[in-house]
Scaffold this motif. Sequence first.
Motif, PDB file in Angstrom:
ATOM      1  N   VAL A   4       1.416 -12.625  -1.388  1.00  0.00           N
ATOM      2  CA  VAL A   4       0.622 -13.122  -2.512  1.00  0.00           C
ATOM      3  C   VAL A   4      -0.308 -12.006  -2.977  1.00  0.00           C
ATOM      4  O   VAL A   4      -0.984 -11.370  -2.165  1.00  0.00           O
ATOM      5  CB  VAL A   4      -0.192 -14.360  -2.097  1.00  0.00           C
ATOM      6  CG1 VAL A   4      -1.086 -14.829  -3.233  1.00  0.00           C
ATOM      7  CG2 VAL A   4       0.738 -15.476  -1.641  1.00  0.00           C
ATOM      8  N   ALA A   5      -0.306 -11.773  -4.271  1.00  0.00           N
ATOM      9  CA  ALA A   5      -1.137 -10.695  -4.831  1.00  0.00           C
ATOM     10  C   ALA A   5      -2.605 -11.083  -4.808  1.00  0.00           C
ATOM     11  O   ALA A   5      -2.950 -12.232  -5.055  1.00  0.00           O
ATOM     12  CB  ALA A   5      -0.704 -10.412  -6.264  1.00  0.00           C
ATOM     13  N   ASN A   6      -3.467 -10.107  -4.494  1.00  0.00           N
ATOM     14  CA  ASN A   6      -4.905 -10.331  -4.644  1.00  0.00           C
ATOM     15  C   ASN A   6      -5.415  -9.400  -5.740  1.00  0.00           C
ATOM     16  O   ASN A   6      -4.791  -8.400  -6.071  1.00  0.00           O
ATOM     17  CB  ASN A   6      -5.660 -10.159  -3.324  1.00  0.00           C
ATOM     18  CG  ASN A   6      -5.615  -8.746  -2.797  1.00  0.00           C
ATOM     19  OD1 ASN A   6      -5.911  -7.788  -3.528  1.00  0.00           O
ATOM     20  ND2 ASN A   6      -5.251  -8.581  -1.540  1.00  0.00           N
ATOM     21  N   GLU A   7      -6.548  -9.741  -6.321  1.00  0.00           N
ATOM     22  CA  GLU A   7      -7.064  -8.992  -7.473  1.00  0.00           C
ATOM     23  C   GLU A   7      -7.381  -7.540  -7.146  1.00  0.00           C
ATOM     24  O   GLU A   7      -7.202  -6.660  -7.985  1.00  0.00           O
ATOM     25  CB  GLU A   7      -8.292  -9.690  -8.061  1.00  0.00           C
ATOM     26  CG  GLU A   7      -7.940 -10.898  -8.904  1.00  0.00           C
ATOM     27  CD  GLU A   7      -6.980 -10.568 -10.053  1.00  0.00           C
ATOM     28  OE1 GLU A   7      -7.192  -9.579 -10.775  1.00  0.00           O
ATOM     29  OE2 GLU A   7      -6.003 -11.310 -10.210  1.00  0.00           O
ATOM     30  N   THR A   8      -7.837  -7.259  -5.939  1.00  0.00           N
ATOM     31  CA  THR A   8      -8.162  -5.882  -5.564  1.00  0.00           C
ATOM     32  C   THR A   8      -6.906  -5.014  -5.566  1.00  0.00           C
ATOM     33  O   THR A   8      -6.906  -3.902  -6.107  1.00  0.00           O
ATOM     34  CB  THR A   8      -8.823  -5.842  -4.174  1.00  0.00           C
ATOM     35  OG1 THR A   8      -9.991  -6.658  -4.201  1.00  0.00           O
ATOM     36  CG2 THR A   8      -9.201  -4.424  -3.782  1.00  0.00           C
ATOM     37  N   THR A   9      -5.834  -5.535  -4.983  1.00  0.00           N
ATOM     38  CA  THR A   9      -4.572  -4.790  -4.951  1.00  0.00           C
ATOM     39  C   THR A   9      -4.044  -4.556  -6.356  1.00  0.00           C
ATOM     40  O   THR A   9      -3.636  -3.444  -6.697  1.00  0.00           O
ATOM     41  CB  THR A   9      -3.522  -5.550  -4.112  1.00  0.00           C
ATOM     42  OG1 THR A   9      -4.023  -5.707  -2.784  1.00  0.00           O
ATOM     43  CG2 THR A   9      -2.202  -4.813  -4.085  1.00  0.00           C
TER      44      THR A   9
ATOM     45  N   ARG B  60       4.641  -6.126   0.921  1.00  0.00           N
ATOM     46  CA  ARG B  60       4.050  -5.403   2.054  1.00  0.00           C
ATOM     47  C   ARG B  60       5.154  -4.586   2.703  1.00  0.00           C
ATOM     48  O   ARG B  60       6.224  -5.098   3.007  1.00  0.00           O
ATOM     49  CB  ARG B  60       3.456  -6.377   3.070  1.00  0.00           C
ATOM     50  CG  ARG B  60       2.963  -5.746   4.347  1.00  0.00           C
ATOM     51  CD  ARG B  60       1.667  -4.981   4.208  1.00  0.00           C
ATOM     52  NE  ARG B  60       0.615  -5.847   3.704  1.00  0.00           N
ATOM     53  CZ  ARG B  60      -0.416  -5.410   3.000  1.00  0.00           C
ATOM     54  NH1 ARG B  60      -0.553  -4.133   2.733  1.00  0.00           N
ATOM     55  NH2 ARG B  60      -1.328  -6.234   2.558  1.00  0.00           N
TER      56      ARG B  60
ATOM     57  N   THR C 183       1.672  -0.911   0.543  1.00  0.00           N
ATOM     58  CA  THR C 183       1.926  -2.014  -0.373  1.00  0.00           C
ATOM     59  C   THR C 183       2.646  -1.478  -1.601  1.00  0.00           C
ATOM     60  O   THR C 183       2.374  -0.366  -2.045  1.00  0.00           O
ATOM     61  CB  THR C 183       0.595  -2.668  -0.809  1.00  0.00           C
ATOM     62  OG1 THR C 183      -0.126  -3.061   0.354  1.00  0.00           O
ATOM     63  CG2 THR C 183       0.817  -3.864  -1.687  1.00  0.00           C
TER      64      THR C 183
END
Length: 125
Positions: free
Chosen positions: A29-34, A63, A69
């Motif tokens: 699941v993507a997070n905003e920081t990545t 991942r 990533t």
Amino acid sequence: MKRIFALLIIGTVASCGPPPTPVQVTPIVANETTLATARNTLTVGLNFKDPAAAQFRNERVYRMATGGTVVCGEVNGKNSFGAYVGFKPYYVRLNANGQGERAHTEFLAQTACQQAASGTLQVSQ
């Protein structure tokens, strides 16, 4: 002339690095920081005309078994006239510390993202 040609050939062959190695990848699941880091790596690293105006869609995050990533998606940027050029595939690889390592668009991005979706990515060091 023959010596120059021979040196050119030797230099070209010697500069070739090791072949890419396969690395297992799994979707996460993507997070905003990545996503923000990947977008910044792409737009600044590839010298977009207007990085702040870039549009993104269809983003997927993977991942890598090696700890990094991979972010794949589509990007639409502006040209020198200020017009959007149309969505193109993009690929960004982040290292284990979350810092951008590589960014590609078009054919290289499409190929890498297809590999990531299949579960194995060919990675060059």
